[in-house]
Design a protein around this motif. Sequence first.
Motif, PDB file in Angstrom:
ATOM      1  N   GLY A 124      21.341  29.204 -13.824  1.00 21.37           N
ATOM      2  CA  GLY A 124      20.343  29.109 -14.886  1.00 21.37           C
ATOM      3  C   GLY A 124      20.990  28.873 -16.246  1.00 21.37           C
ATOM      4  O   GLY A 124      22.151  28.462 -16.339  1.00 21.37           O
ATOM      5  N   THR A 125      20.249  29.148 -17.278  1.00 24.10           N
ATOM      6  CA  THR A 125      20.739  28.966 -18.647  1.00 24.10           C
ATOM      7  C   THR A 125      20.465  30.233 -19.445  1.00 24.10           C
ATOM      8  O   THR A 125      19.347  30.755 -19.408  1.00 24.10           O
ATOM      9  CB  THR A 125      20.043  27.773 -19.331  1.00 24.10           C
ATOM     10  N   ALA A 126      21.472  30.701 -20.166  1.00 22.43           N
ATOM     11  CA  ALA A 126      21.330  31.883 -21.013  1.00 22.43           C
ATOM     12  C   ALA A 126      21.305  31.460 -22.476  1.00 22.43           C
ATOM     13  O   ALA A 126      22.070  30.588 -22.888  1.00 22.43           O
ATOM     14  CB  ALA A 126      22.492  32.843 -20.781  1.00 22.43           C
ATOM     15  N   ILE A 127      20.419  32.084 -23.233  1.00 22.02           N
ATOM     16  CA  ILE A 127      20.378  31.926 -24.682  1.00 22.02           C
ATOM     17  C   ILE A 127      20.882  33.243 -25.254  1.00 22.02           C
ATOM     18  O   ILE A 127      20.323  34.308 -24.985  1.00 22.02           O
ATOM     19  CB  ILE A 127      18.946  31.628 -25.193  1.00 22.02           C
ATOM     20  N   ARG A 137      17.545  35.518 -23.920  1.00 25.57           N
ATOM     21  CA  ARG A 137      16.583  34.845 -23.041  1.00 25.57           C
ATOM     22  C   ARG A 137      17.370  34.209 -21.913  1.00 25.57           C
ATOM     23  O   ARG A 137      18.460  33.696 -22.120  1.00 25.57           O
ATOM     24  CB  ARG A 137      15.829  33.775 -23.838  1.00 25.57           C
ATOM     25  N   TYR A 138      16.812  34.255 -20.730  1.00 27.22           N
ATOM     26  CA  TYR A 138      17.464  33.649 -19.580  1.00 27.22           C
ATOM     27  C   TYR A 138      16.431  32.854 -18.808  1.00 27.22           C
ATOM     28  O   TYR A 138      15.296  33.294 -18.632  1.00 27.22           O
ATOM     29  CB  TYR A 138      18.080  34.715 -18.668  1.00 27.22           C
ATOM     30  N   SER A 139      16.824  31.686 -18.346  1.00 29.80           N
ATOM     31  CA  SER A 139      15.956  30.876 -17.493  1.00 29.80           C
ATOM     32  C   SER A 139      16.665  30.622 -16.181  1.00 29.80           C
ATOM     33  O   SER A 139      17.783  30.113 -16.163  1.00 29.80           O
ATOM     34  CB  SER A 139      15.647  29.532 -18.170  1.00 29.80           C
ATOM     35  N   ALA A 157      25.205  27.319 -19.815  1.00 24.40           N
ATOM     36  CA  ALA A 157      24.840  27.159 -18.407  1.00 24.40           C
ATOM     37  C   ALA A 157      25.561  28.267 -17.656  1.00 24.40           C
ATOM     38  O   ALA A 157      26.736  28.526 -17.889  1.00 24.40           O
ATOM     39  CB  ALA A 157      25.276  25.791 -17.895  1.00 24.40           C
ATOM     40  N   MET A 158      24.860  28.926 -16.784  1.00 21.92           N
ATOM     41  CA  MET A 158      25.465  30.028 -16.051  1.00 21.92           C
ATOM     42  C   MET A 158      26.092  29.524 -14.754  1.00 21.92           C
ATOM     43  O   MET A 158      25.720  28.479 -14.224  1.00 21.92           O
ATOM     44  CB  MET A 158      24.423  31.111 -15.776  1.00 21.92           C
ATOM     45  N   SER A 159      27.041  30.249 -14.272  1.00 24.72           N
ATOM     46  CA  SER A 159      27.814  29.854 -13.103  1.00 24.72           C
ATOM     47  C   SER A 159      26.939  29.654 -11.871  1.00 24.72           C
ATOM     48  O   SER A 159      25.917  30.304 -11.700  1.00 24.72           O
ATOM     49  CB  SER A 159      28.860  30.920 -12.784  1.00 24.72           C
ATOM     50  N   VAL A 160      27.419  28.765 -11.025  1.00 22.58           N
ATOM     51  CA  VAL A 160      26.783  28.488  -9.744  1.00 22.58           C
ATOM     52  C   VAL A 160      27.464  29.351  -8.681  1.00 22.58           C
ATOM     53  O   VAL A 160      28.688  29.517  -8.694  1.00 22.58           O
ATOM     54  CB  VAL A 160      26.931  26.987  -9.394  1.00 22.58           C
ATOM     55  N   SER A 161      26.689  29.882  -7.767  1.00 24.26           N
ATOM     56  CA  SER A 161      27.205  30.731  -6.697  1.00 24.26           C
ATOM     57  C   SER A 161      28.241  29.994  -5.846  1.00 24.26           C
ATOM     58  O   SER A 161      28.121  28.799  -5.594  1.00 24.26           O
ATOM     59  CB  SER A 161      26.042  31.177  -5.807  1.00 24.26           C
ATOM     60  N   ARG A 162      29.201  30.744  -5.348  1.00 20.71           N
ATOM     61  CA  ARG A 162      30.200  30.141  -4.460  1.00 20.71           C
ATOM     62  C   ARG A 162      29.607  29.731  -3.123  1.00 20.71           C
ATOM     63  O   ARG A 162      30.231  29.019  -2.344  1.00 20.71           O
ATOM     64  CB  ARG A 162      31.388  31.083  -4.255  1.00 20.71           C
ATOM     65  N   PHE A 163      28.390  30.158  -2.852  1.00 21.83           N
ATOM     66  CA  PHE A 163      27.713  29.772  -1.614  1.00 21.83           C
ATOM     67  C   PHE A 163      26.894  28.489  -1.779  1.00 21.83           C
ATOM     68  O   PHE A 163      26.220  28.062  -0.865  1.00 21.83           O
ATOM     69  CB  PHE A 163      26.811  30.909  -1.125  1.00 21.83           C
ATOM     70  N   CYS A 164      26.982  27.907  -2.962  1.00 24.04           N
ATOM     71  CA  CYS A 164      26.269  26.659  -3.235  1.00 24.04           C
ATOM     72  C   CYS A 164      27.258  25.505  -3.190  1.00 24.04           C
ATOM     73  O   CYS A 164      28.292  25.546  -3.859  1.00 24.04           O
ATOM     74  CB  CYS A 164      25.614  26.730  -4.619  1.00 24.04           C
TER      75      CYS A 164
END
Length: 190
Positions: A124-127, A137-139, A157-164
């Motif tokens: 997601g995205t963090a403000i 705020r987080y989306s 931009a927040m990190s993507v899971s290692r399972f993705c």
Amino acid sequence: MICDIFDDVLEPHVAEYIQNEIRKVYWKYDYNSNKKIGIQPHWHVFCGENEEEVTKNNYDYLLPIWQAAAYKLKLEEQYQIIGWKRLYMNAHTFGVEPHMHRDDGDFTMMYYPRLDWKPEWMGGTAIWDDAGKNIERYSNYIGNRLMIFPATNNHQAMSVSRFCYELRPVVVFKCYVKGANVDRLDFYKD
């Protein structure tokens, strides 16, 4: 702090068309948004600085995002946004750690095109607050979702899971407001 999030911005068939077109994109890895401080590169595609250039570069399938937002979300009435100066796409995968930053321009409008994105993949995205200490705020990354926030807000931009094992793309419009001297805006392209 303004940070508005809107779901189902596009009609489903338009959102699906955009998702499918983005799957065909040739992504350039090594784009470094701030070469001065050596931030880790990420995937990037510059689309254009106006509708004519975007069309010439074959990214005109992204223009319905702007058109729908301008009409449905009343960008001029709600935010004083009257246009955009740059359109591009960024993306990252697991292992590419995004950084907190501020954008140029007046407002950033970000669209999530992946309709098949799974919540457990994160991304997601963090403000952040002005001090960069607390997330205000987080989306979550939800396909056909759009965020609008002042370009000067700290965001990440927040990190993507290692399972993705998928690419996390976003479509970004750098917007300007009524009375803005567009020439003074420090927009750049790679």
